[in-house]
Design a protein around this motif. Sequence first.
Motif, PDB file in Angstrom:
ATOM      1  N   GLN A   1     -10.174   3.334 -27.151  1.00  0.00           N
ATOM      2  CA  GLN A   1      -9.843   2.540 -25.973  1.00  0.00           C
ATOM      3  C   GLN A   1      -8.552   3.020 -25.324  1.00  0.00           C
ATOM      4  O   GLN A   1      -8.463   3.128 -24.091  1.00  0.00           O
ATOM      5  N   LEU A   2      -7.540   3.315 -26.134  1.00  0.00           N
ATOM      6  CA  LEU A   2      -6.279   3.850 -25.595  1.00  0.00           C
ATOM      7  C   LEU A   2      -6.531   5.145 -24.828  1.00  0.00           C
ATOM      8  O   LEU A   2      -5.974   5.357 -23.741  1.00  0.00           O
ATOM      9  N   GLN A   3      -7.369   5.991 -25.380  1.00  0.00           N
ATOM     10  CA  GLN A   3      -7.638   7.280 -24.739  1.00  0.00           C
ATOM     11  C   GLN A   3      -8.438   7.104 -23.455  1.00  0.00           C
ATOM     12  O   GLN A   3      -8.153   7.771 -22.452  1.00  0.00           O
ATOM     13  N   ARG A   4      -9.419   6.202 -23.486  1.00  0.00           N
ATOM     14  CA  ARG A   4     -10.187   5.948 -22.250  1.00  0.00           C
ATOM     15  C   ARG A   4      -9.286   5.397 -21.160  1.00  0.00           C
ATOM     16  O   ARG A   4      -9.345   5.835 -19.997  1.00  0.00           O
ATOM     17  N   ASP A   5      -8.440   4.440 -21.516  1.00  0.00           N
ATOM     18  CA  ASP A   5      -7.559   3.830 -20.515  1.00  0.00           C
ATOM     19  C   ASP A   5      -6.576   4.850 -19.954  1.00  0.00           C
ATOM     20  O   ASP A   5      -6.312   4.878 -18.736  1.00  0.00           O
ATOM     21  N   ALA A   6      -6.028   5.687 -20.840  1.00  0.00           N
ATOM     22  CA  ALA A   6      -5.016   6.660 -20.402  1.00  0.00           C
ATOM     23  C   ALA A   6      -5.621   7.715 -19.488  1.00  0.00           C
ATOM     24  O   ALA A   6      -5.032   8.074 -18.452  1.00  0.00           O
ATOM     25  N   THR A   7      -6.793   8.232 -19.854  1.00  0.00           N
ATOM     26  CA  THR A   7      -7.400   9.272 -19.027  1.00  0.00           C
ATOM     27  C   THR A   7      -7.864   8.711 -17.683  1.00  0.00           C
ATOM     28  O   THR A   7      -7.718   9.363 -16.651  1.00  0.00           O
ATOM     29  N   ARG A   8      -8.397   7.470 -17.687  1.00  0.00           N
ATOM     30  CA  ARG A   8      -8.807   6.850 -16.428  1.00  0.00           C
ATOM     31  C   ARG A   8      -7.597   6.634 -15.518  1.00  0.00           C
ATOM     32  O   ARG A   8      -7.658   6.903 -14.315  1.00  0.00           O
ATOM     33  N   ALA A   9      -6.506   6.167 -16.119  1.00  0.00           N
ATOM     34  CA  ALA A   9      -5.294   5.931 -15.328  1.00  0.00           C
ATOM     35  C   ALA A   9      -4.740   7.232 -14.765  1.00  0.00           C
ATOM     36  O   ALA A   9      -4.263   7.273 -13.619  1.00  0.00           O
ATOM     37  N   ALA A  10      -4.793   8.302 -15.553  1.00  0.00           N
ATOM     38  CA  ALA A  10      -4.279   9.592 -15.092  1.00  0.00           C
ATOM     39  C   ALA A  10      -5.070  10.103 -13.895  1.00  0.00           C
ATOM     40  O   ALA A  10      -4.500  10.576 -12.899  1.00  0.00           O
ATOM     41  N   VAL A  11      -6.393  10.009 -13.977  1.00  0.00           N
ATOM     42  CA  VAL A  11      -7.231  10.472 -12.868  1.00  0.00           C
ATOM     43  C   VAL A  11      -7.020   9.596 -11.632  1.00  0.00           C
ATOM     44  O   VAL A  11      -6.931  10.095 -10.498  1.00  0.00           O
ATOM     45  N   ASP A  12      -6.916   8.287 -11.838  1.00  0.00           N
ATOM     46  CA  ASP A  12      -6.696   7.377 -10.707  1.00  0.00           C
ATOM     47  C   ASP A  12      -5.376   7.681 -10.018  1.00  0.00           C
ATOM     48  O   ASP A  12      -5.280   7.626  -8.775  1.00  0.00           O
ATOM     49  N   THR A  13      -4.355   7.995 -10.808  1.00  0.00           N
ATOM     50  CA  THR A  13      -3.043   8.334 -10.236  1.00  0.00           C
ATOM     51  C   THR A  13      -3.125   9.613  -9.416  1.00  0.00           C
ATOM     52  O   THR A  13      -2.565   9.711  -8.307  1.00  0.00           O
ATOM     53  N   LEU A  14      -3.823  10.614  -9.951  1.00  0.00           N
ATOM     54  CA  LEU A  14      -3.973  11.873  -9.230  1.00  0.00           C
ATOM     55  C   LEU A  14      -4.705  11.655  -7.906  1.00  0.00           C
ATOM     56  O   LEU A  14      -4.329  12.220  -6.869  1.00  0.00           O
ATOM     57  N   ARG A  15      -5.748  10.829  -7.930  1.00  0.00           N
ATOM     58  CA  ARG A  15      -6.494  10.559  -6.697  1.00  0.00           C
ATOM     59  C   ARG A  15      -5.631   9.819  -5.685  1.00  0.00           C
ATOM     60  O   ARG A  15      -5.697  10.086  -4.473  1.00  0.00           O
TER      61      ARG A  15
ATOM     62  N   ASP B   1      -2.471  10.049  -5.292  1.00  0.00           N
ATOM     63  CA  ASP B   1      -1.392  10.907  -4.781  1.00  0.00           C
ATOM     64  C   ASP B   1      -1.903  12.122  -4.017  1.00  0.00           C
ATOM     65  O   ASP B   1      -1.107  12.898  -3.492  1.00  0.00           O
ATOM     66  N   ALA B   2      -3.211  12.311  -3.981  1.00  0.00           N
ATOM     67  CA  ALA B   2      -3.770  13.496  -3.335  1.00  0.00           C
ATOM     68  C   ALA B   2      -4.595  13.110  -2.112  1.00  0.00           C
ATOM     69  O   ALA B   2      -4.987  11.941  -1.949  1.00  0.00           O
ATOM     70  N   ARG B   3      -4.854  14.075  -1.262  1.00  0.00           N
ATOM     71  CA  ARG B   3      -5.753  13.866  -0.127  1.00  0.00           C
ATOM     72  C   ARG B   3      -7.145  14.308  -0.569  1.00  0.00           C
ATOM     73  O   ARG B   3      -7.426  15.502  -0.706  1.00  0.00           O
ATOM     74  N   VAL B   4      -7.998  13.353  -0.823  1.00  0.00           N
ATOM     75  CA  VAL B   4      -9.345  13.631  -1.308  1.00  0.00           C
ATOM     76  C   VAL B   4     -10.353  13.162  -0.265  1.00  0.00           C
ATOM     77  O   VAL B   4     -10.298  12.015   0.192  1.00  0.00           O
ATOM     78  N   GLU B   5     -11.280  14.046   0.111  1.00  0.00           N
ATOM     79  CA  GLU B   5     -12.313  13.709   1.081  1.00  0.00           C
ATOM     80  C   GLU B   5     -13.678  13.999   0.472  1.00  0.00           C
ATOM     81  O   GLU B   5     -13.984  15.141   0.135  1.00  0.00           O
TER      82      GLU B   5
END
Length: 282
Positions: A243-257, A259-263
């Motif tokens: 669960q810790l790993q799922r939450d951390a990886t999901r949060a990391a990807v969400d943060t990247l999205r 902060d980035a311009r994604v279309e």
Amino acid sequence: MFKNTSFAAATAIFVAFAAPAMAQDAATVVARVGDTEITLGNAIAMRQQLPEQFAQVPDATLFPLLIEQLIEQELLTQTYADQLSRAETLMLENERRNFIANAALMQVANAAVTPENLQTAYAAFAEAFDQGEPVTEYRASHILVREEDRRDAVVAALAEGRPFAEVAQEFSIDGSAAQGGDLGWFSAGMMIPAFQAAVEALQPGQISDPVQTQFGWHVINLMETRVASVPPLEEVSQELTNQLQRDATRAAVDTLRADARVENLSGDLDPALLSQFDLLDE
């Protein structure tokens, strides 16, 4: 004589102490193909990537084979890298993207699992467990047979007053027979519905009538019940780690999205295009 002997001994000692200075590292060049160097690190990384069945193969056997494979791969790469088809080039791009993404997620996942984070997650788990509805756990044993005549023989043996565990060891075809049919502790949802319903209809110390399931005929002995308590950390550590790993990886990807311009420009495209493989030949 003694002087020469002392010099020889001193030389041997010097060589022994000097050896570590000659130790190799990952940058050590083990082969060259043209101007391209293949390093010891490349070979070690390749060994790590081998399937599990190669884990027990001695290094002395693998080492020359891996070096030769790396040499041949580099020869082919240098010769054919600019001859890849469009499909192959795109596959290579996808493979590189996938490898880097997985490596990044592994770093994030591993960093998320610290003793402190695990303890915090366990404390939250224990609090939620205590605040939830009480969960009844059952400890039961059973005798499993397939034929009706064996079922009747079990019923008759128990009616004679023979110990349940003794009858289970004699008749049951289940793996629990060696333990007198003891299934240990379980809660609702862990057993098939018909079996669970029969267990819940019993009082501790009672033995059921034969219950038919897809596995055969069960005669069940409910030994005792209890209200489940918070399991110790070691029993749920893997679940909490995941669960810790799922939450951390999901949060990391969400943060990247964020902060980035994604279309995502695919909304107006026909999904059937995904199977038009001939587009790669254009």
